[in-house]
Design an enzyme around this catalytic site. Structure first.
Site, mmCIF file in Angstrom:
data_model
loop_
_atom_site.group_PDB
_atom_site.id
_atom_site.type_symbol
_atom_site.label_atom_id
_atom_site.label_comp_id
_atom_site.label_asym_id
_atom_site.label_seq_id
_atom_site.Cartn_x
_atom_site.Cartn_y
_atom_site.Cartn_z
ATOM 1 N N ASP A 44 -3.466 34.898 11.554
ATOM 2 C CA ASP A 44 -3.045 36.141 11.533
ATOM 3 C C ASP A 44 -2.053 36.266 12.939
ATOM 4 O OD1 ASP A 44 -2.119 38.911 11.248
ATOM 5 O OD2 ASP A 44 -4.446 39.469 11.016
ATOM 6 N N ASP A 45 -0.829 36.550 12.743
ATOM 7 C CA ASP A 45 0.130 36.742 13.937
ATOM 8 C C ASP A 45 0.160 35.411 14.838
ATOM 9 O OD1 ASP A 45 0.480 39.443 13.197
ATOM 10 O OD2 ASP A 45 -0.474 40.193 14.803
ATOM 11 N N CYS A 84 1.659 42.371 7.645
ATOM 12 C CA CYS A 84 0.402 41.720 7.155
ATOM 13 C C CYS A 84 0.345 42.015 5.708
ATOM 14 C CB CYS A 84 -0.937 42.709 7.706
ATOM 15 S SG CYS A 84 -0.985 42.207 9.409
ATOM 16 N N LYS A 137 -9.980 38.986 6.269
ATOM 17 C CA LYS A 137 -9.124 40.130 6.552
ATOM 18 C C LYS A 137 -8.494 40.567 5.004
ATOM 19 C CE LYS A 137 -4.741 41.797 8.448
ATOM 20 N NZ LYS A 137 -3.799 41.662 9.811
ATOM 21 N N HIS A 139 -6.554 43.504 3.730
ATOM 22 C CA HIS A 139 -5.459 44.443 3.760
ATOM 23 C C HIS A 139 -4.806 44.663 2.524
ATOM 24 C CE1 HIS A 139 -2.957 46.068 7.178
ATOM 25 N NE2 HIS A 139 -3.371 46.921 6.463
#
Ligand SMILES: *[C@@H]1O[C@H](CO)[C@@H](O)[C@H](O)[C@H]1NC(C)=O
Ligand SMILES: *[C@@H]1O[C@H](CO)[C@@H](O)[C@H](O)[C@H]1NC(C)=O
Ligand SMILES: *[C@@H]1O[C@H](CO)[C@@H](O)[C@H](O)[C@H]1NC(C)=O
Length: 525
Positions: A44-45, A84, A137, A139
């Site tokens: 993530d990121d 995301c 995650k 999302h």
């Protein structure tokens, strides 16, 4: 019919809060065919420059660098969106947000999620006899039938959205810092706009909240244990498996770690990157032990670094988006500049994917869906178009080229969410709209529309510093090809079955372990 009513019962029960797992993945029956297992790890990121194998300045990814030497490293690999939910929806459907309906992020109070008539990778593989698990995650909506347990996953363990979307007792590093969850009867004293303190961050196992608030410092360890267990159990089940691990790293807040001998004085980002690398190493070890030569491990990221988090954001490496940086704002996450869009990517499959090879093929997270289905011998869902390609020939070293054209949807920084305003054509990249996301200094780049697009040649100018001269021969040769590619995909989308996500919100759908306690906390404070 019986299964439907079971689903309804389970959805109902999940709102009662902290129950023990009702749905356990049970492995039975079928004998092992030759179908490969798949492990997909999504960071993530994470920045392109956060992988040591990509960028010599980074020294924190020993396990990933080793995986690169034992497999294939892609240097022109792209997220399907630079935020995301749209990026994840595209990974699981092989379709851009303009088709699957997910064009911006879901909220804690979102009623909907990835549209139910979009087919996920897990749904197809489960239909093909796979055991399916997801850790981390999600999302893509958590309410009712949007929960991962109803989107094809036999097993789920994780946080239903970003881990900055809820308070914790030991807040990690964030910029600006967020307060801890309220305790006892003390009211919440949350003055920070971006901090959520009315609901604590939940951790699910299947449909049940097993911890609320999550202990962020222990999360990586739990993910490693659950992933290892899943791989071990699935590989003795006699059925092939899919494990999708969507890491909390490198998104803020970065967990506070117990100081160990080696970590004193380390920057939080560096320590967190090492923790992520260690977690990936543990998953790879489990694959090496249990999945022996029959497991394809794919590591990549959802979008580039979140620059507004300053020293808590990753590195874009050489992809500095200089043209935008001069206008103001950040050319990273939420933008279609390379820093937001180009992500680290590794493929590891001993005996199948050649070792220590760097591929410059233009590939995308969108390719995971068609490639995995092709390798599993499962058909693509019918009655819709896909944006991804089956790139297995590239993975196996039998082809060098991926996409000729790739579309990058806007992801929040400028223009209309999800719209295709940046197009990649071979080494060229054309922007019809530019804009910068919020930068560390708080500035936001102005939204600019370019009737004649800015075209950069990434081979000559990977920093995207100077667009081609609009009067020049190169520009005049590339422009009609870009325009034709864009018109072609828009016409295809207009003919396609296009889904719409429900982005409505309702406070009652917040995941809540115990509504009587402040912040919905599970156990006595
Ligand atoms: C896995 O593949 C490698 C490389 O082809 C080979 O050396 C090794 O013996 C294989 N292991 C198993 C368990 O098949
Ligand atoms: C991988 O390739 C690089 C460059 O070609 C070479 O320097 C390195 O020694 C190789 N590593 C391994 C483990 O084979
Ligand atoms: C999903 O349902 C909506 C509403 O009926 C429809 O417009 C859309 O085309 C469907 N999507 C797919 C992929 O079939």
């Amino acid at each position: 019919m019986a299964w439907l009513s079971l689903k309804v019962l389970l959805v109902g029960l999940s709102f009662l809060g902290c129950l023990y797992p009702l749905v356990d993945f049970s492995f039975s029956g079928e004998t092992r065919g030759q179908k490969p297992n798949f492990v997909i790890i999504l960071a993530d990121d994470m920045g392109w420059g956060d992988l040591g194998a990509n960028w010599a300045g980074t020294k924190d990814t020993a396990n990933l660098d080793k995986m690169a030497a034992e497999g294939m490293r892609f240097v022109d690999f792209h997220a399907a969106a630079s935020t995301c939910s749209p990026s994840r929806a595209a990974l699981l459907t092989g379709r851009l947000g303009l088709r699957n309906g997910v064009t911006h992020n879901f909220a804690v109070t979102s009623v909907g999620g990835l549209p139910l008539n979009e087919t996920t990778l897990a749904e197809v593989l489960r239909g093909a006899g796979y055991v399916t698990g997801m850790i981390g995650k999600w999302h893509l909506g958590h309410h009712g039938s949007h929960h991962p347990s109803f989107r094809g996953f036999d097993y789920y363990f994780g946080v239903p959205y970003s881990h900055d979307m809820g308070c914790t007792d030991t807040p990690g590093y964030n910029h600006p810092p967020c307060p801890a969850c309220p305790r006892g009867d003390r009211p919440s004293r949350n003055l920070e706009r971006d901090c959520y303190s009315d609901v604590a961050l939940p951790l699910y196992e299947n449909l049940n909240i097993v911890e609320q608030p999550v202990d962020l410092s222990a999360l990586a360890q739990k993910y490693a244990e659950k992933a290892t267990q899943f791989i071990q159990q699935a590989s003795t089940s006699g059925r092939p498996f899919l494990l999708y691990v969507a890491l909390a790293h490198m998104h803020v807040p970065l967990a506070r770690m117990l100081p160990s001998a080696g970590s004193r004085g380390q920057r939080p980002y560096s320590a967190s990157l090492q923790e992520m690398d260690h977690l990936v190493g543990r998953i790879k070890d489990a694959v090496d032990l249990a999945g022996k030569n029959n497991t394809f491990l794919w590591f990549t990221g959802d979008n580039g670094p979140w620059a507004q988090k300053c020293e808590l954001a990753g590195s874009v490496g050489p992809f500095t988006g200089s043209w935008q940086a001069r206008q103001g704002g950040s050319p990273a996450k939420q933008t279609t500049w390379e820093g937001g869009h180009r992500v680290p990517a590794l493929a590891y499959w001993p005996g199948r994917v050649p070792v220590n090879v760097t591929s410059t093929a233009l590939l995308s997270v969108l390719d995971v869906f068609p490639t995995v289905l092709a390798l599993a011998g499962a058909p693509l869902p019918r009655g819709r178009s896909f944006d991804g390609l089956d790139v297995s020939q590239v993975l196996f070293g039998q082809a060098q080229t991926g996409h000729r054209v790739l579309f990058h949807p806007n992801s929040g920084a400028a223009g209309e969410d999800g719209a295709l305003q940046t197009i990649r054509l071979e080494q060229y990249k054309a922007f019809y709209v530019t804009g910068g996301a919020r930068a560390c200094d708080g500035s936001v780049g102005p939204e600019r529309h370019h009737e004649r697009p800015l075209i950069f040649d990434l081979e000559a100018d990977r920093a995207e510093a100077a667009p081609l001269d609009q009067g020049g021969a190169e520009y005049r040769a590339v422009l009609p090809r870009v325009a034709a590619a864009l018109a072609g995909v828009l016409a295809d989308i207009a003919r396609d079955r296009v889904s719409r996500a429900d982005y409505s919100q309702d406070p009652s759908v917040r995941p809540c372990c115990d509504p009587r306690r402040p912040a919905c906390r599970c156990r006595a404070a």
